[in-house]
Design an enzyme around this catalytic site. Structure first.
Site, PDB file in Angstrom:
ATOM      1  N   GLY A 420       1.036  -1.181   0.154  1.00 39.06           N
ATOM      2  CA  GLY A 420      -0.191  -0.173   0.088  1.00 39.06           C
ATOM      3  C   GLY A 420       1.002   1.353   0.312  1.00 39.06           C
ATOM      4  N   SER A 421       0.152   1.941   0.465  1.00 40.21           N
ATOM      5  CA  SER A 421       1.097   3.838   0.084  1.00 40.21           C
ATOM      6  C   SER A 421       2.619   4.106   1.266  1.00 40.21           C
ATOM      7  CB  SER A 421      -0.021   4.598   1.426  1.00 40.21           C
ATOM      8  OG  SER A 421      -1.048   4.548   0.471  1.00 40.21           O
ATOM      9  N   VAL A 422       2.550   2.647   2.272  1.00 40.45           N
ATOM     10  CA  VAL A 422       4.402   2.729   2.260  1.00 40.45           C
ATOM     11  C   VAL A 422       5.357   2.662   1.679  1.00 40.45           C
ATOM     12  CG1 VAL A 422       4.235   2.202   5.589  1.00 40.45           C
ATOM     13  CG2 VAL A 422       4.231  -0.125   3.545  1.00 40.45           C
ATOM     14  N   LYS A 424       5.018   4.260  -1.278  1.00 34.17           N
ATOM     15  CA  LYS A 424       5.149   5.704  -2.001  1.00 34.17           C
ATOM     16  C   LYS A 424       6.459   6.150  -2.029  1.00 34.17           C
ATOM     17  CE  LYS A 424       0.490   6.700  -1.955  1.00 34.17           C
ATOM     18  NZ  LYS A 424      -0.662   7.342  -0.978  1.00 34.17           N
TER      19      LYS A 424
END
Length: 680
Positions: A420-422, A424
């Site tokens: 997920g967003s980790v 980015k």
């Protein structure tokens, strides 16, 4: 004249015929010894026995092949080489018609499970006369000697005894000398039947307390029916098992202490340390020739199996030759056991316990690292089994409260998850390095959803911060804007994103003291712009194990370098990835991660963190879908990575499963803050 010529021709033919007949009867004795040695080296014991003289075969009363196979099998003889020096009978002026015996010195070399064995022996050939087709023919046979079987044997009834001495298994310590797996003592619980008032009732209570099969308990308790005063062991227990007090209340139950393996931290270190157990028939076959016996123990899970060779040591062995009366004739091999190595880990038992307690009642994993040195300080996976119960083969009460007991065995710090967003910050680092991401540029984004063009059909990237229209790099990281990072991935392009993933260590297991699954960017390449966009914010098909993800975050406080992640105290401190990104890029990304925690708009901002650490961090919520069109699944993973950007001595990565009804990644943020606060 003609008669004379005919006579001469007859004489020549006759002499040639006689000479030919003589050559046929003239046997080279070394043919026999060569055949014997060939059979010996090939362990063809029947052919060896066929080469022996009749008198030799009468000297022993055991089955030749059976005894050879038994002794060579016990010794693990893998290869035999026998050499002798050939005799040139002509040069030595030896008339084979005039002699009945020939003696040869032979050197025997054997490769066995005990190592290489070399010795000298004597091979004697005996000439016998046999009648073949009404003619007497010389035949050479082998005179048997027991040393042909093995070194040190002198008489046919000598016996070989092999005894082994188990080495002490190595101890596993934490960085401060706390024992994590150690040779200690355990209880052996059982009955003295003659002291029982009611056998059936006592065994029933015993079985209920330990959740054992009652028939098995009764069979073991009645193991010595002719000696009811003997202690009959039934079950082993840890010295710290609280149920021992209940067992001692049963009349006739005794607890004896015996040597055993102890796991002082039980479930808290279960997935990392693992446990040992009795070797199975399959394992024994797989490790043939490695000096395991039917009574051996072997690592079953965790570091106990990963480090089996170091921890196990080498058994001692003594090979003794006894005469027929049991007297020691010779000690052939005497090797003392080599005890297993002690292993010291970089982990801190106190941190591990705190992390396990913080994650209790959740399914997930946690990694604590020193980002400056790469040392792993804690490595937890929950839920977990108790290593003591597994080692002692006791039912685990934890399994009774869950639908699938196999979940207790899942090493969540080892398996790969959707980040997920980790993810980015890695997209950002690649874009900054390639110049496709300008941290000062503001991008206008309208609404909650976005697609690049109509070719995407009904698919759209969704973000949670729909009220924020002007988005720059810092804002995008604070709000964790999926659309911004999807656009950055498209700007970066397939080729560059895949190249950076390879530089980040995707595609193969990372070097680490505990085996890890490899991180993967996609299943079979980025085949569409939709997949490229999803990959940019950590969805799509991206999979990463927590240890790898945590290691990559260290580059943001190490000027673009990544220390080699270390699990063992004796590993040298070195860099895994040097100059992976520039110092400027590392600082730019780090500042955005600080904003995630310290700015009010940040997804990890809290008015009161519950500790005094200065953190940079990134949250992530990964939606677990079977495909991009899957709208039915709502299962979510919650991530949080936090690192102390001032002290640069603490990095915590936590992933928790099924956070969809717990507050998503915000729930994980609170867990990590609680953990850090408890350390203070």
């Amino acid at each position: 004249m003609r008669k004379r010529l005919s006579f001469i021709f007859y004489v020549i033919i006759t002499v040639a015929f006689v000479a030919a007949c003589s050559d046929e009867k003239q046997v080279n004795p070394e043919d026999t010894i060569n055949d014997y040695i060939t059979a010996w080296e090939n362990q063809n014991y029947e052919a060896m026995e066929d080469a022996l003289s009749e008198d030799s075969q009468d000297e022993y009363d055991w089955e030749f092949r059976e005894r050879f196979e038994k002794i060579h099998g016990d010794l693990g003889i893998e290869a035999i080489d026998v050499h002798f020096e050939s005799i040139n009978f002509e040069e030595e002026e030896i008339d084979l018609d005039e002699i009945d015996t020939l003696n040869y010195d032979a050197n025997v070399q054997m490769k066995s499970r005990l190592g290489d064995i070399s010795y000298s022996t004597n091979i004697t050939l005996l000439k016998t006369v046999q009648t073949i087709e009404d003619e007497e023919v010389d035949v050479w046979k082998i005179e048997w000697h027991p040393s042909h079987l093995f070194i040190g044997l002198q008489e046919n009834n000598d016996q070989i005894h092999i005894s082994t001495e188990s080495p002490e298994r190595g101890t596993i310590y934490d960085r401060n000398g706390q024992e994590l797996a150690v040779n200690g003592e355990i209880y052996e619980a059982g009955f003295v039947p003659e002291r029982l008032d009611d056998f059936d009732e006592a065994t029933k209570m015993f079985a209920e307390i330990l959740n054992l099969n009652i028939d098995t308990v009764r069979d073991l308790a009645d193991n010595y029916p002719d000696n009811p005063d003997w202690f009959a062991p039934v079950q082993q227990l840890s010295l710290t098992d609280p149920r021992t007090e209940q067992l001692l209340e049963i009349p006739g139950v005794l607890l004896n202490r015996k040597e055993g393996r102890e796991y002082p931290y039980g479930e808290e270190f279960a997935h990392l340390i693992g446990y040992i157990g009795p070797i199975t028939a399959e394992e024994l076959e797989e490790r043939e020739g490695e000096q395991y016996e039917t009574h051996s123990v072997i690592g079953k899970r965790g570091l106990e199996i990963v480090l089996e060779e170091q921890l196990r040591g080498k058994p001692g062995v003594t090979v003794t030759v006894f005469d027929n009366e049991g007297n020691t004739r010779d000690i052939i091999i005497k090797e003392d056991p080599v005890h297993g190595e002690d292993i010291t880990l970089t982990v801190d038992a106190h941190l591990q316990r705190q992390l396990a307690e913080t994650l209790s009642n959740n399914a997930g994993a946690g990694v604590v690292m020193n980002p400056s040195t790469g040392e792993v300080l804690a490595l937890a996976s929950l839920p977990a089994y108790d290593s003591n119960l597994r080692y002692l083969r006791l039912p685990d009460p934890r399994a009774e409260d869950i639908d699938d007991s196999n979940t207790l065995l899942t090493r969540r710090f080892q398996q790969a998850y959707s980040p997920g967003s980790v993810f980015k910050p890695f997209t950002a680092a690649a874009g900054l390095e390639e110049g496709t991401l300008d941290p000062g540029e503001t991008i206008h984004i309208d609404g909650k959803q976005w697609q690049a063009d109509e070719s995407w059909g009904n698919y759209r990237v969704t973000r949670v911060n729909e009220h924020v229209n002007e988005v720059n790099f810092k804002t995008a990281m604070e709000y964790s804007d999926n659309i911004y990072f999807a656009q950055q991935a498209l700007a970066l392009g397939v080729e560059q994103l895949e190249a950076w993933a390879e530089r980040f260590g995707f595609g193969k297991p990372m070097p680490f003291g505990f085996p890890m699954y490899a991180s993967t960017l996609t299943n079979d390449g980025i085949t569409s712009d939709v997949l490229l966009a999803d990959t940019g914010y950590g969805q799509g098909q991206v999979q990463m194990p927590p240890v790898h993800l945590a290691s990559l975050y260290t580059m943001f406080v190490n000027d673009g370098n990544i220390p080699q992640p270390r699990l063992f105290d004796d590993e040298s401190e070195e860099m895994w990835k040097e100059n992976l990104i520039s110092e400027e890029t590392a600082t730019t990304v780090l500042n955005s991660l600080i904003a995630v925690v310290e700015d009010r708009n940040g997804t990890a901002f809290r008015e009161n963190l519950g500790h005094t650490r200065n953190l940079a961090g990134k949250t992530g919520t990964a939606e677990l879908k079977q495909s991009q069109d899957d709208d039915d699944s709502n299962e979510e993973l919650g991530w949080y990575v936090a690192l102390d950007y001032e002290e640069e001595d603490l990095l915590v990565t936590v992933v928790v499963e099924n956070v969809e009804n717990k507050g998503g990644s915000g729930y994980v943020v609170d867990l990590v803050n609680e953990f850090i606060g408890n350390l203070e």
